[in-house]
Design a protein around this motif. Structure first.
Motif, PDB file in Angstrom:
ATOM      1  N   ALA A  53     -44.662 -55.455   0.836  1.00  0.00           N
ATOM      2  CA  ALA A  53     -43.493 -55.883   0.061  1.00  0.00           C
ATOM      3  C   ALA A  53     -42.687 -56.932   0.824  1.00  0.00           C
TER       4      ALA A  53
ATOM      5  N   ILE B 282     -43.740 -59.028   3.144  1.00  0.00           N
ATOM      6  CA  ILE B 282     -44.482 -60.286   3.197  1.00  0.00           C
ATOM      7  C   ILE B 282     -44.427 -60.987   1.848  1.00  0.00           C
ATOM      8  N   PHE B 283     -44.540 -60.216   0.774  1.00  0.00           N
ATOM      9  CA  PHE B 283     -44.549 -60.820  -0.565  1.00  0.00           C
ATOM     10  C   PHE B 283     -43.252 -61.567  -0.815  1.00  0.00           C
ATOM     11  N   ASN B 284     -42.139 -60.902  -0.592  1.00  0.00           N
ATOM     12  CA  ASN B 284     -40.858 -61.550  -0.788  1.00  0.00           C
ATOM     13  C   ASN B 284     -39.768 -60.648  -0.205  1.00  0.00           C
TER      14      ASN B 284
ATOM     15  N   ASP C 281     -36.528 -60.768  -0.391  1.00  0.00           N
ATOM     16  CA  ASP C 281     -35.445 -60.398  -1.305  1.00  0.00           C
ATOM     17  C   ASP C 281     -35.892 -59.292  -2.253  1.00  0.00           C
ATOM     18  N   THR C 282     -37.146 -59.395  -2.714  1.00  0.00           N
ATOM     19  CA  THR C 282     -37.681 -58.365  -3.597  1.00  0.00           C
ATOM     20  C   THR C 282     -37.754 -57.031  -2.860  1.00  0.00           C
TER      21      THR C 282
ATOM     22  N   LEU D  33     -36.006 -56.020  -0.395  1.00  0.00           N
ATOM     23  CA  LEU D  33     -34.640 -55.525  -0.238  1.00  0.00           C
ATOM     24  C   LEU D  33     -34.136 -54.927  -1.545  1.00  0.00           C
ATOM     25  N   ALA D  34     -34.436 -55.608  -2.665  1.00  0.00           N
ATOM     26  CA  ALA D  34     -33.908 -55.180  -3.958  1.00  0.00           C
ATOM     27  C   ALA D  34     -34.476 -53.833  -4.408  1.00  0.00           C
ATOM     28  N   VAL D  35     -35.667 -53.465  -3.945  1.00  0.00           N
ATOM     29  CA  VAL D  35     -36.207 -52.172  -4.362  1.00  0.00           C
ATOM     30  C   VAL D  35     -35.848 -51.067  -3.365  1.00  0.00           C
ATOM     31  N   GLY D  36     -35.026 -51.401  -2.366  1.00  0.00           N
ATOM     32  CA  GLY D  36     -34.533 -50.373  -1.455  1.00  0.00           C
ATOM     33  C   GLY D  36     -35.319 -50.238  -0.161  1.00  0.00           C
ATOM     34  N   ILE D  37     -36.070 -51.281   0.201  1.00  0.00           N
ATOM     35  CA  ILE D  37     -36.778 -51.262   1.492  1.00  0.00           C
ATOM     36  C   ILE D  37     -35.917 -52.012   2.504  1.00  0.00           C
ATOM     37  N   PRO D  38     -35.704 -51.453   3.698  1.00  0.00           N
ATOM     38  CA  PRO D  38     -34.930 -52.192   4.707  1.00  0.00           C
ATOM     39  C   PRO D  38     -35.731 -53.380   5.235  1.00  0.00           C
TER      40      PRO D  38
END
Lengths: 282, 260
Positions: free
Chosen positions: A156, A158-160, A162-163, A165-170
């Motif tokens: 996630a 590496i993919f993006n 901001d994305t 972060l937006a799904v709740g990954i630090p």
């Protein structure tokens, strides 16, 4: 052809080093390529180089110095790139030039012969000792284990970012982790591959794998395979042509990349002849 | 049961070195569809980042889904909030397929060390079905068009099974067909799931008429709030966008209404 050379301890050490270093560097390479920060490799290797020189100059273990400075640069690049004040490439460039400057400074201040320093620059896989291999082994196992354990978070991030972060990954934590891992891998491989050459062993196998697949797991596996292959074939050529091993390893990895680029399915239009070019109008 | 999912009380928020929100207060209740419109630089996106736990709050209070906004603790909040950004630039060779991208929506909720299971794949496939992307699940993400990318973004947000859906100019830079498709989709999702939705846009023709409430923003303050019919007058819009009333009128006449 005489292959009795492979019975010698030093050659077996070199083969094992190429295996472990190839896996570790090529895995790191996938991050580097997919996050579009190719120069992180050069930056970190010069940081490790400068740190090792500091150790040689002041008389402490060069490895400790190398770890210290490469982790320090990771700790500076991470926040600089993450806050978006500077583009990652610019912050890497700033740290890279500083590390290059420090390396020259330490080399200039160092009394006596500089042969130890030059050895770090070129690397010498053929003189690797058991403790070098232990270090490479630890780094390779740690890198592979972390990728395995945190694959989804890494994917996630590496993919993006901001994305992620937006799904709740630090995401920032994982970015810093990836940078630290890069620093550690480069430091561990410094003596075997050399500060100048390590860049290609990070970048080329991953760039080759990038040409061949649209699946991130496969890219990690292919990259590691290409890394090991570069090391082994490079060693073989080094022996056959009596050439410096670091250089033959690098050239081999470049050739592997070239072959992958030529046969890349990503550049070809898939089966357009089998489909009608124009659909019937309703 | 607390019915107010978002309570923003006199928030002053910085964006880089500027103050992007100058004392904004807003309440959003469960199941509402709120459209936020205003010119570029009005602070609309900053408002969404505050709701998503990312804003730098200098003053005031923000409570979202029972969370008070403080720096660095938003990860657990963001797992419960679906966020759809503007069309992103994606590396066309990125080795990741559509289904995997939507699965990223499950990653936060799953937490560390847990791999997606059967139920996660079912949720992802259902979201892909809903946005009409079931036929492209194995396609590399870089091969999609802008409209398809937005559908995937929406599917990813839905895969989180969010309690709140934030859409930040989801139709910007799309062609008008793709725009109206995305608007239809957002409307359909809101209607079928009665999901609390915040929809940000600078473009009036991209505001779904399903909005329960419209918030007008300009220069970091909320400038008006009410039902779309009352608020979206030519007069108000001319002041909001600093354009003469006649220009607003002619633009609105020319604009093809997306949902009527």
């Amino acid at each position: 052809m005489d292959f009795s050379i492979f019975g010698y301890q030093f050659m077996q050490n070199a083969i094992l080093s190429a295996f472990l270093g190839g896996i570790a560097c090529a895995t790191i390479g996938v991050f580097v390529v997919l996050m579009h920060m190719p120069f992180i490799g050069v930056c970190m290797s010069h940081a490790a180089f400068a740190g090792a020189l500091l150790g040689l100059w002041l008389g402490f273990n060069p490895l400790v110095g190398a770890f210290g400075l490469s982790l320090l640069s990771a700790a500076i690049i991470g926040p600089l790139a993450d806050r978006g004040e500077l583009s990652p490439e610019t912050s890497i460039g700033v740290i890279f030039s500083l590390m290059l400057g420090l390396a020259f400074l330490f080399m200039g201040l160092m009394p006596g012969t500089k042969s130890g320093a030059l050895e770090l620059l070129w690397g010498s896989i053929l003189t690797n000792t058991r403790s070098d291999i232990m270090l490479l082994g630890i780094v390779a196992v740690v890198v592979v284990a972390l990728v395995f354990l945190f694959f989804k978070e890494i994917q996630a991030t590496i993919f993006n970012r901001d994305t992620a972060l937006a799904v709740g990954i630090p995401a920032a934590l994982f970015l810093y982790g990836i940078l630290f891992l890069t620093g550690a891998t480069i430091t561990a491989s410094l003596r075997s591959i050399g500060g100048l050459l390590i860049f290609s062993l990070i970048l080329n196998p991953a760039a080759a794998a990038y040409q061949l697949t649209y699946n991130m797991k496969k890219m990690f596996l292919l990259s590691a395979a290409f890394g090991v292959l570069s090391g082994w074939v490079g060693l073989l050529f080094s022996y056959l042509f009596n050439a410096p091993s670091g250089a033959t390893i690098v050239v081999t990895s470049s050739v592997i990349f070239l072959i992958a680029a030529i046969f890349s399915p990503k550049r070809k239009v898939k089966g357009w002849r089998s489909q009608p070019l124009q659909e019937e109008q309703p | 049961m607390d019915n107010e999912l978002i309570v923003i009380d006199n928030a002053v928020v910085s964006y880089r070195e500027d103050i992007a929100l100058r004392g904004v207060s807003l309440k959003v209740s469960k199941g509402e569809f709120v459209g936020i419109i205003g010119p570029n630089g009005a602070g609309k996106t900053t408002l969404l980042t505050v709701v998503n736990g990312l804003g730098k709050l200098l003053e005031g209070k923000v409570r979202v889904l029972g969370h008070y906004l403080t720096p660095g603790n938003g990860h657990s909040l963001r797992k419960r909030v679906g966020y759809v950004p503007q069309v992103q630039n994606i590396d066309p060779r990125m080795p990741i397929c559509v289904r995997e991208v939507v699965m990223i929506g499950r990653y936060g909720i799953l937490g560390l060390f847990r791999r997606p299971g059967k139920s996660d794949y079912e949720i992802v496939d259902e979201a892909l079905e809903l946005v009409g992307m079931s036929h492209l699940t194995q396609r590399p993400i870089g091969h999609l068009s802008g409209g398809e990318l937005q559908r995937v973004s929406i599917a990813r947000a839905l895969a989180q099974q969010p309690e709140l859906l934030l859409l930040d100019e989801p139709t910007a830079s799309l062609d008008w067909k793709a725009q109206s498709d995305i608007l239809e989709l957002v409307k359909m999702i809101h209607n079928t799931r009665s999901l609390t939705t915040l929809f940000v846009t600078h473009d009036l023709s991209c505001l779904p008429v399903t909005c329960d409430r419209v918030v007008l923003m300009k220069e970091g303050i909320i400038w008006g709030e009410g039902s779309p019919g009352e608020l979206l007058t030519d007069d108000n819009l001319s002041r909001l966008y600093d354009m003469p009333v006649s220009v607003v009128q002619s633009r609105r006449e020319k604009a093809v209404p997306v949902h009527q």
